[in-house]
Design a protein around this motif. Sequence first.
Motif, PDB file in Angstrom:
ATOM      1  N   SER A 294     101.344  63.788  17.739  1.00 34.01           N
ATOM      2  CA  SER A 294     100.089  63.890  18.490  1.00 34.01           C
ATOM      3  C   SER A 294      99.166  64.828  17.710  1.00 34.01           C
ATOM      4  CB  SER A 294     100.349  64.477  19.879  1.00 34.01           C
ATOM      5  OG  SER A 294     100.741  65.854  19.755  1.00 34.01           O
ATOM      6  N   ARG A 295      97.918  64.876  18.100  1.00 32.37           N
ATOM      7  CA  ARG A 295      96.986  65.795  17.442  1.00 32.37           C
ATOM      8  C   ARG A 295      97.506  67.225  17.511  1.00 32.37           C
ATOM      9  NH1 ARG A 295      91.551  67.879  20.196  1.00 32.37           N
ATOM     10  NH2 ARG A 295      93.193  68.855  21.410  1.00 32.37           N
ATOM     11  N   ASP A 296      97.948  67.650  18.685  1.00 29.86           N
ATOM     12  CA  ASP A 296      98.369  69.042  18.841  1.00 29.86           C
ATOM     13  C   ASP A 296      99.644  69.356  18.059  1.00 29.86           C
ATOM     14  OD1 ASP A 296      96.107  69.455  20.376  1.00 29.86           O
ATOM     15  OD2 ASP A 296      97.165  69.257  22.289  1.00 29.86           O
ATOM     16  N   GLU A 297     100.565  68.388  17.961  1.00 29.09           N
ATOM     17  CA  GLU A 297     101.762  68.591  17.138  1.00 29.09           C
ATOM     18  C   GLU A 297     101.389  68.698  15.661  1.00 29.09           C
ATOM     19  OE1 GLU A 297     105.079  66.150  19.789  1.00 29.09           O
ATOM     20  OE2 GLU A 297     103.734  65.040  18.450  1.00 29.09           O
ATOM     21  N   PHE A 298     100.442  67.869  15.232  1.00 30.50           N
ATOM     22  CA  PHE A 298      99.961  67.909  13.853  1.00 30.50           C
ATOM     23  C   PHE A 298      99.322  69.264  13.549  1.00 30.50           C
ATOM     24  CE2 PHE A 298      96.264  67.022  10.997  1.00 30.50           C
ATOM     25  CZ  PHE A 298      96.977  66.783   9.834  1.00 30.50           C
TER      26      PHE A 298
ATOM     27  N   ASP B 124      93.994  63.364  -0.551  1.00 28.68           N
ATOM     28  CA  ASP B 124      93.840  64.815  -0.422  1.00 28.68           C
ATOM     29  C   ASP B 124      95.164  65.492  -0.722  1.00 28.68           C
ATOM     30  OD1 ASP B 124      95.346  64.889   2.211  1.00 28.68           O
ATOM     31  OD2 ASP B 124      93.619  63.709   2.839  1.00 28.68           O
ATOM     32  N   GLU B 125      95.125  66.811  -0.786  1.00 30.95           N
ATOM     33  CA  GLU B 125      96.337  67.588  -1.034  1.00 30.95           C
ATOM     34  C   GLU B 125      96.505  68.635   0.053  1.00 30.95           C
ATOM     35  OE1 GLU B 125      96.099  69.145  -5.018  1.00 30.95           O
ATOM     36  OE2 GLU B 125      96.478  67.174  -5.897  1.00 30.95           O
ATOM     37  N   PHE B 126      97.766  68.869   0.403  1.00 28.74           N
ATOM     38  CA  PHE B 126      98.104  69.903   1.368  1.00 28.74           C
ATOM     39  C   PHE B 126      99.457  70.471   0.993  1.00 28.74           C
ATOM     40  CE2 PHE B 126     100.308  71.168   5.275  1.00 28.74           C
ATOM     41  CZ  PHE B 126      99.481  72.219   5.635  1.00 28.74           C
TER      42      PHE B 126
ATOM     43  N   ALA C 263      99.801  72.109  15.061  1.00 31.80           N
ATOM     44  CA  ALA C 263     100.849  73.149  15.068  1.00 31.80           C
ATOM     45  C   ALA C 263     101.609  73.154  13.731  1.00 31.80           C
ATOM     46  CB  ALA C 263     101.810  72.924  16.227  1.00 31.80           C
ATOM     47  N   ALA C 264     101.896  71.966  13.182  1.00 38.83           N
ATOM     48  CA  ALA C 264     102.600  71.888  11.893  1.00 38.83           C
ATOM     49  C   ALA C 264     101.733  72.450  10.766  1.00 38.83           C
ATOM     50  CB  ALA C 264     102.990  70.435  11.601  1.00 38.83           C
ATOM     51  N   ILE C 265     100.441  72.187  10.806  1.00 36.51           N
ATOM     52  CA  ILE C 265      99.512  72.707   9.794  1.00 36.51           C
ATOM     53  C   ILE C 265      99.481  74.232   9.861  1.00 36.51           C
ATOM     54  CG2 ILE C 265      97.074  72.845   9.121  1.00 36.51           C
ATOM     55  CD1 ILE C 265      98.425  70.149   8.429  1.00 36.51           C
ATOM     56  N   ILE C 266      99.349  74.762  11.051  1.00 35.54           N
ATOM     57  CA  ILE C 266      99.270  76.214  11.230  1.00 35.54           C
ATOM     58  C   ILE C 266     100.581  76.873  10.786  1.00 35.54           C
ATOM     59  CG2 ILE C 266      99.119  78.043  12.982  1.00 35.54           C
ATOM     60  CD1 ILE C 266      97.025  76.195  14.385  1.00 35.54           C
TER      61      ILE C 266
ATOM     62  N   PHE D 209      92.823  75.089   5.299  1.00 31.72           N
ATOM     63  CA  PHE D 209      92.707  76.490   5.719  1.00 31.72           C
ATOM     64  C   PHE D 209      93.311  76.762   7.092  1.00 31.72           C
ATOM     65  CE2 PHE D 209      89.248  75.787   2.621  1.00 31.72           C
ATOM     66  CZ  PHE D 209      89.733  76.634   1.628  1.00 31.72           C
ATOM     67  N   ALA D 210      94.124  75.806   7.584  1.00 30.00           N
ATOM     68  CA  ALA D 210      94.813  75.955   8.880  1.00 30.00           C
ATOM     69  C   ALA D 210      93.838  76.383   9.969  1.00 30.00           C
ATOM     70  CB  ALA D 210      95.984  76.935   8.758  1.00 30.00           C
ATOM     71  N   ASN D 211      92.692  75.686  10.013  1.00 28.18           N
ATOM     72  CA  ASN D 211      91.628  76.006  10.966  1.00 28.18           C
ATOM     73  C   ASN D 211      91.779  75.106  12.193  1.00 28.18           C
ATOM     74  OD1 ASN D 211      89.179  76.073  12.409  1.00 28.18           O
ATOM     75  ND2 ASN D 211      88.048  76.655  10.583  1.00 28.18           N
ATOM     76  N   GLU D 212      92.380  75.654  13.233  1.00 28.60           N
ATOM     77  CA  GLU D 212      92.658  74.890  14.452  1.00 28.60           C
ATOM     78  C   GLU D 212      91.386  74.334  15.079  1.00 28.60           C
ATOM     79  OE1 GLU D 212      94.932  75.397  18.758  1.00 28.60           O
ATOM     80  OE2 GLU D 212      94.850  77.093  17.380  1.00 28.60           O
ATOM     81  N   ALA D 213      90.340  75.137  15.152  1.00 23.24           N
ATOM     82  CA  ALA D 213      89.082  74.687  15.774  1.00 23.24           C
ATOM     83  C   ALA D 213      88.479  73.502  15.017  1.00 23.24           C
ATOM     84  CB  ALA D 213      88.086  75.836  15.854  1.00 23.24           C
ATOM     85  N   ALA D 214      88.508  73.558  13.683  1.00 28.26           N
ATOM     86  CA  ALA D 214      87.967  72.457  12.873  1.00 28.26           C
ATOM     87  C   ALA D 214      88.779  71.190  13.086  1.00 28.26           C
ATOM     88  CB  ALA D 214      87.955  72.844  11.398  1.00 28.26           C
ATOM     89  N   LEU D 215      90.095  71.308  13.119  1.00 28.51           N
ATOM     90  CA  LEU D 215      90.948  70.140  13.314  1.00 28.51           C
ATOM     91  C   LEU D 215      90.754  69.542  14.704  1.00 28.51           C
ATOM     92  CD1 LEU D 215      94.133  71.435  11.479  1.00 28.51           C
ATOM     93  CD2 LEU D 215      92.641  69.549  10.746  1.00 28.51           C
TER      94      LEU D 215
END
Length: 119
Positions: A48-52, A88-90, A54-57, A20-26
Amino acid sequence: MADRQAIEATVHLYVEGMAFANEAALKKAFHPKSSIIGHYQNAVEWLSRDEFIAAIIEEGAAPPGTQPYMDIESIDISGDAATVKVTDEFAGMRFTDYLSLLKIEGRWTIVSKLYHLHI
């Protein structure tokens, strides 16, 4: 048993945060210094976590009401360290993730994600 449930909750937070592209959860699931590593588009991807996040969002969220696919295949706990194998799937792609978690200040957090993208 409490550690196992807490680890499963962190994995759920990660999978749902990704779906669900939830930045806070990630950000809650992953340690700020965590790394995400695997082969993507025929190249080694090392994020990095933040790059990951950003790619999800950028990819965008699954439609509301979607049930994210997740199959926790194994959990191995040794004291304050654990590994989880989860499929999992994305974005229409299926992954097998090997998550390394560490219990920091009483909370399980993902410190590393090594993934395989199924073709």
